[in-house]
Design a protein around this motif. Structure first.
Motif, mmCIF file in Angstrom:
data_model
loop_
_atom_site.group_PDB
_atom_site.id
_atom_site.type_symbol
_atom_site.label_atom_id
_atom_site.label_comp_id
_atom_site.label_asym_id
_atom_site.label_seq_id
_atom_site.Cartn_x
_atom_site.Cartn_y
_atom_site.Cartn_z
ATOM 1 N N ILE A 54 0.897 -1.319 0.056
ATOM 2 C CA ILE A 54 -0.111 0.021 -0.098
ATOM 3 C C ILE A 54 0.881 1.232 0.063
ATOM 4 C CG2 ILE A 54 -1.563 1.324 1.403
ATOM 5 C CD1 ILE A 54 -2.814 -1.501 2.357
ATOM 6 N N ASN A 99 1.106 3.945 -2.669
ATOM 7 C CA ASN A 99 0.865 5.608 -2.298
ATOM 8 C C ASN A 99 2.002 6.470 -2.880
ATOM 9 O OD1 ASN A 99 -1.600 6.415 -0.829
ATOM 10 N ND2 ASN A 99 -0.939 4.387 -0.021
ATOM 11 N N LEU A 127 1.656 6.818 -6.333
ATOM 12 C CA LEU A 127 0.516 7.796 -7.058
ATOM 13 C C LEU A 127 0.873 9.180 -6.775
ATOM 14 C CD1 LEU A 127 -2.501 7.444 -7.462
ATOM 15 C CD2 LEU A 127 -2.915 7.480 -5.077
ATOM 16 N N ASP A 128 1.598 9.466 -5.978
ATOM 17 C CA ASP A 128 2.079 10.830 -5.674
ATOM 18 C C ASP A 128 2.852 11.296 -6.689
ATOM 19 O OD1 ASP A 128 0.879 11.206 -3.098
ATOM 20 O OD2 ASP A 128 2.579 10.830 -1.827
ATOM 21 N N GLY A 131 0.724 11.686 -10.036
ATOM 22 C CA GLY A 131 0.202 13.207 -9.893
ATOM 23 C C GLY A 131 1.133 14.134 -10.062
ATOM 24 N N LEU A 138 1.468 17.470 -13.334
ATOM 25 C CA LEU A 138 1.608 18.850 -12.810
ATOM 26 C C LEU A 138 2.631 19.170 -13.875
ATOM 27 C CD1 LEU A 138 1.007 18.922 -9.141
ATOM 28 C CD2 LEU A 138 -0.469 19.532 -10.860
ATOM 29 N N LYS A 175 3.352 22.116 -3.628
ATOM 30 C CA LYS A 175 2.363 21.036 -3.502
ATOM 31 C C LYS A 175 3.329 19.559 -3.155
ATOM 32 C CE LYS A 175 -1.319 19.059 -3.375
ATOM 33 N NZ LYS A 175 -2.098 19.568 -1.969
ATOM 34 N N GLU A 207 4.247 16.105 -0.079
ATOM 35 C CA GLU A 207 4.360 14.742 -0.227
ATOM 36 C C GLU A 207 5.584 13.915 -0.033
ATOM 37 O OE1 GLU A 207 0.453 15.707 -3.416
ATOM 38 O OE2 GLU A 207 2.421 14.948 -4.241
ATOM 39 N N TYR A 240 6.990 13.078 3.404
ATOM 40 C CA TYR A 240 6.539 11.781 3.953
ATOM 41 C C TYR A 240 7.164 10.721 3.155
ATOM 42 C CZ TYR A 240 2.485 12.345 6.779
ATOM 43 O OH TYR A 240 1.719 12.399 7.745
ATOM 44 N N THR A 283 -6.067 17.773 -2.628
ATOM 45 C CA THR A 283 -5.575 17.345 -1.469
ATOM 46 C C THR A 283 -4.171 16.761 -1.659
ATOM 47 O OG1 THR A 283 -6.689 15.348 -1.805
ATOM 48 C CG2 THR A 283 -7.624 16.737 0.011
ATOM 49 N N TYR A 284 -4.031 15.689 -2.243
ATOM 50 C CA TYR A 284 -2.834 15.111 -2.750
ATOM 51 C C TYR A 284 -2.887 15.235 -4.484
ATOM 52 C CZ TYR A 284 -1.672 13.802 1.915
ATOM 53 O OH TYR A 284 -1.266 13.833 3.083
ATOM 54 N N SER A 285 -1.730 15.584 -4.816
ATOM 55 C CA SER A 285 -1.580 15.875 -6.515
ATOM 56 C C SER A 285 -1.953 14.377 -7.188
ATOM 57 C CB SER A 285 -0.176 16.315 -6.837
ATOM 58 O OG SER A 285 0.861 15.367 -6.457
ATOM 59 N N GLY A 286 -1.806 13.256 -6.728
ATOM 60 C CA GLY A 286 -2.213 12.432 -7.487
ATOM 61 C C GLY A 286 -3.476 11.687 -6.958
ATOM 62 N N CYS A 287 -4.355 12.197 -5.980
ATOM 63 C CA CYS A 287 -5.321 11.590 -5.379
ATOM 64 C C CYS A 287 -6.355 11.281 -6.594
ATOM 65 C CB CYS A 287 -5.809 12.439 -4.391
ATOM 66 S SG CYS A 287 -7.413 11.679 -3.555
ATOM 67 N N PRO A 288 -6.812 10.119 -6.717
ATOM 68 C CA PRO A 288 -7.835 9.744 -7.947
ATOM 69 C C PRO A 288 -9.024 10.476 -7.467
ATOM 70 C CG PRO A 288 -6.790 7.758 -6.816
ATOM 71 C CD PRO A 288 -6.597 9.029 -5.990
ATOM 72 N N GLN A 300 3.120 4.302 7.550
ATOM 73 C CA GLN A 300 3.030 5.845 6.922
ATOM 74 C C GLN A 300 1.845 5.986 6.172
ATOM 75 O OE1 GLN A 300 6.823 6.389 7.093
ATOM 76 N NE2 GLN A 300 6.522 8.702 7.432
ATOM 77 N N PHE A 301 1.352 5.008 5.238
ATOM 78 C CA PHE A 301 0.295 5.223 4.159
ATOM 79 C C PHE A 301 -0.937 4.286 4.570
ATOM 80 C CE2 PHE A 301 4.338 6.702 2.756
ATOM 81 C CZ PHE A 301 4.135 7.467 1.787
ATOM 82 N N GLY A 302 -1.922 4.781 3.932
ATOM 83 C CA GLY A 302 -2.993 3.752 4.222
ATOM 84 C C GLY A 302 -3.960 3.719 3.147
ATOM 85 N N THR A 336 -6.228 5.388 1.604
ATOM 86 C CA THR A 336 -6.283 6.674 0.557
ATOM 87 C C THR A 336 -4.823 7.356 0.888
ATOM 88 O OG1 THR A 336 -7.320 8.129 2.047
ATOM 89 C CG2 THR A 336 -8.806 6.652 0.854
ATOM 90 N N PRO A 337 -4.488 8.391 0.034
ATOM 91 C CA PRO A 337 -3.369 9.101 0.021
ATOM 92 C C PRO A 337 -3.475 10.015 1.383
ATOM 93 C CG PRO A 337 -4.280 9.228 -2.051
ATOM 94 C CD PRO A 337 -5.215 8.720 -1.191
ATOM 95 N N GLN A 373 -1.937 4.184 8.563
ATOM 96 C CA GLN A 373 -2.555 2.996 9.562
ATOM 97 C C GLN A 373 -1.782 2.986 10.913
ATOM 98 O OE1 GLN A 373 -3.190 -0.638 7.347
ATOM 99 N NE2 GLN A 373 -1.617 0.299 5.832
ATOM 100 N N LYS A 431 -3.744 12.083 8.065
ATOM 101 C CA LYS A 431 -2.317 12.586 8.264
ATOM 102 C C LYS A 431 -2.267 13.979 8.267
ATOM 103 C CE LYS A 431 -0.551 10.744 4.402
ATOM 104 N NZ LYS A 431 0.161 9.806 3.203
#
Lengths: 251, 155
Positions: free
Chosen positions: A37, A41, A44-45, A48, A52, A127, A131, A134, B51-56, B130-132, B134-135, B139, B153
């Protein structure tokens, strides 16, 4: 000015894209669910952030292309990412070492870009920096945990840093594009980030009981596009397959 | 067609009824991602920050805003994306934080971890990852009631 700026934005976008794709290769096959996971994540960041950077690159270029176009319809020699990020995943330890070596540079780079004279670049950096803070926290912790772990994990982490270290130096080299960005106050001198990076790496490797390789020899050619390693082309055949086979396919 | 333009306060009220697609107990205004609502002539302009740049969820959020405002009769609508200042969890409303906690998601804390377990209130909690799911989440686990839970977070 628009050509060097386009090049520069492609470098930022391609780093995020290529590493994002590499990290996403772990999806569904990571050693434990939480790591799976976390890796997804991070990927995904990065994807994203790619949208940009490459979105802005396409806008600056002004030839009617967009971020998807740049990602999926350029050939390997048009990619401007660092050689480090295109290196294959190897084992989980090597993936995390690659992530740490990149994150340390990436965060410093983004923090410097937050002061860019270009407002759009400063906004993307602001932005992304949140991310990437983290990402660096997690990759540092993991490098320390595995380096200072079992005999087996220690051995694998030392072999990871030995293998990846020759790809670190490229992050701090500059060329005409960098000179142009510096002259306009758009981006920092890459060499100016080295001292802080070396301190970070020294601290984390010491806590991880790992040795920094003595030789600073650096492979180069990724960010200038002169010569990528053989791995990038293979990766693109996977990443670009659908859009190449079915141009303009949409959901 | 001439239509009566609703006030921006009314539009904010409508937007406060639109749930977040990933965490439907809170609304888009609770989340603090609607940055501005204003009329530009006959066009209603809504400014949204990701919220996050890659958040779907980002594209779904834009679609939900459009659907909700169209249902209220808004015809000319423009959605603007604003990156800076970057979204921070400080913009979550107090009502939003309470709703998260009641839903079982520990709200963000400046200290960087949950104040207590959202189920049993114990402060004996530990980080799992550190991740769950959703971005925006990590957990954690309560070492008293042993339940794992999501932590929103702090960024």
């Amino acid at each position: 000015m628009s050509q060097p700026l386009f090049e520069y934005l492609c470098r930022m976008g391609d780093n995020a894209l290529v590493l994002g794709h590499r990290v996403s290769e772990w999806c569904g096959v990571a050693p434990v669910l939480e790591e799976d996971i976390a890796l997804a994540n991070v990927a995904l960041d990065l994807i994203g952030q790619t949208q940009l950077w490459l979105g802005l690159a396409a806008e600056v270029e002004g030839k009617g292309r967009d971020a998807d176009n740049l990602a999926f319809h350029r050939d390997v020699w048009d990619f401007r990412n660092l050689l480090l990020v295109e290196q294959p995943n190897g084992d989980f330890g090597r993936t995390m070492m690659r992530q740490f070596l990149f994150d340390g540079w990436h965060l410093a780079q983004l923090q410097a870009l937050m002061d860019s004279s270009n407002d759009q670049i400063a906004a993307i950096a602001e932005k992304s920096a949140k991310e990437v803070t983290y990402h660096l926290e997690r990759s540092s912790d993991t490098v320390i945990g595995l380096g200072d772990g079992t005999e087996e994990s220690h051995r694998r982490m030392q072999s990871a840093v030995d293998r990846l270290w020759p790809y670190v130096g490229e992050m701090f080299l500059s060329d005409d594009v960098d000179q142009e960005m510096m002259a306009h106050g758009i981006a920092p001198d890459p060499a100016s980030l080295r001292a802080g990076y070396d301190t970070l790496v020294a601290d984390v490797l010491a806590a991880a009981t790992l040795k920094r390789p003595e030789d600073d020899f650096a492979h180069k050619g990724g960010k200038t596009g002169v010569r990528h390693t053989e791995h990038l082309g293979h990766m693109l055949t996977q990443m670009q397959w659908l859009q190449r086979s079915y141009p303009d396919a949409t959901w | 067609m001439v239509i009566e333009k609703p006030s921006v306060e009314t539009v904010w009220e409508w937007l406060s009824q639109v749930p977040d697609p990933e965490i439907p107990v809170i609304s888009l205004t609770d989340l603090g991602i609607i940055r501005d609502v204003q009329w530009q002539g006959d066009t209603l302009e809504v400014t949204v920050t990701p919220t996050y740049s890659g958040c779907p969820a980002t594209t779904i959020i834009n679609l939900d805003i459009e659907t909700a405002l169209r249902a209220h009769g808004i015809e000319n609508l423009s959605l603007k994306r604003q990156l800076s200042p970057a979204w921070t969890t400080d913009w979550l409303t107090d009502a939003g934080r309470d709703k998260l906690e009641a839903y079982g998601i520990a709200p963000p804390q400046p200290a960087g971890g949950p104040q207590h377990c959202p189920r049993c209130q114990s402060t004996a909690v530990e980080k799992i990852s550190q991740f769950g799911s959703t971005p925006c989440k990590a957990q954690w686990r309560c070492t008293d009631c042993l339940e794992p839970f999501d932590y929103f977070k702090c960024i």
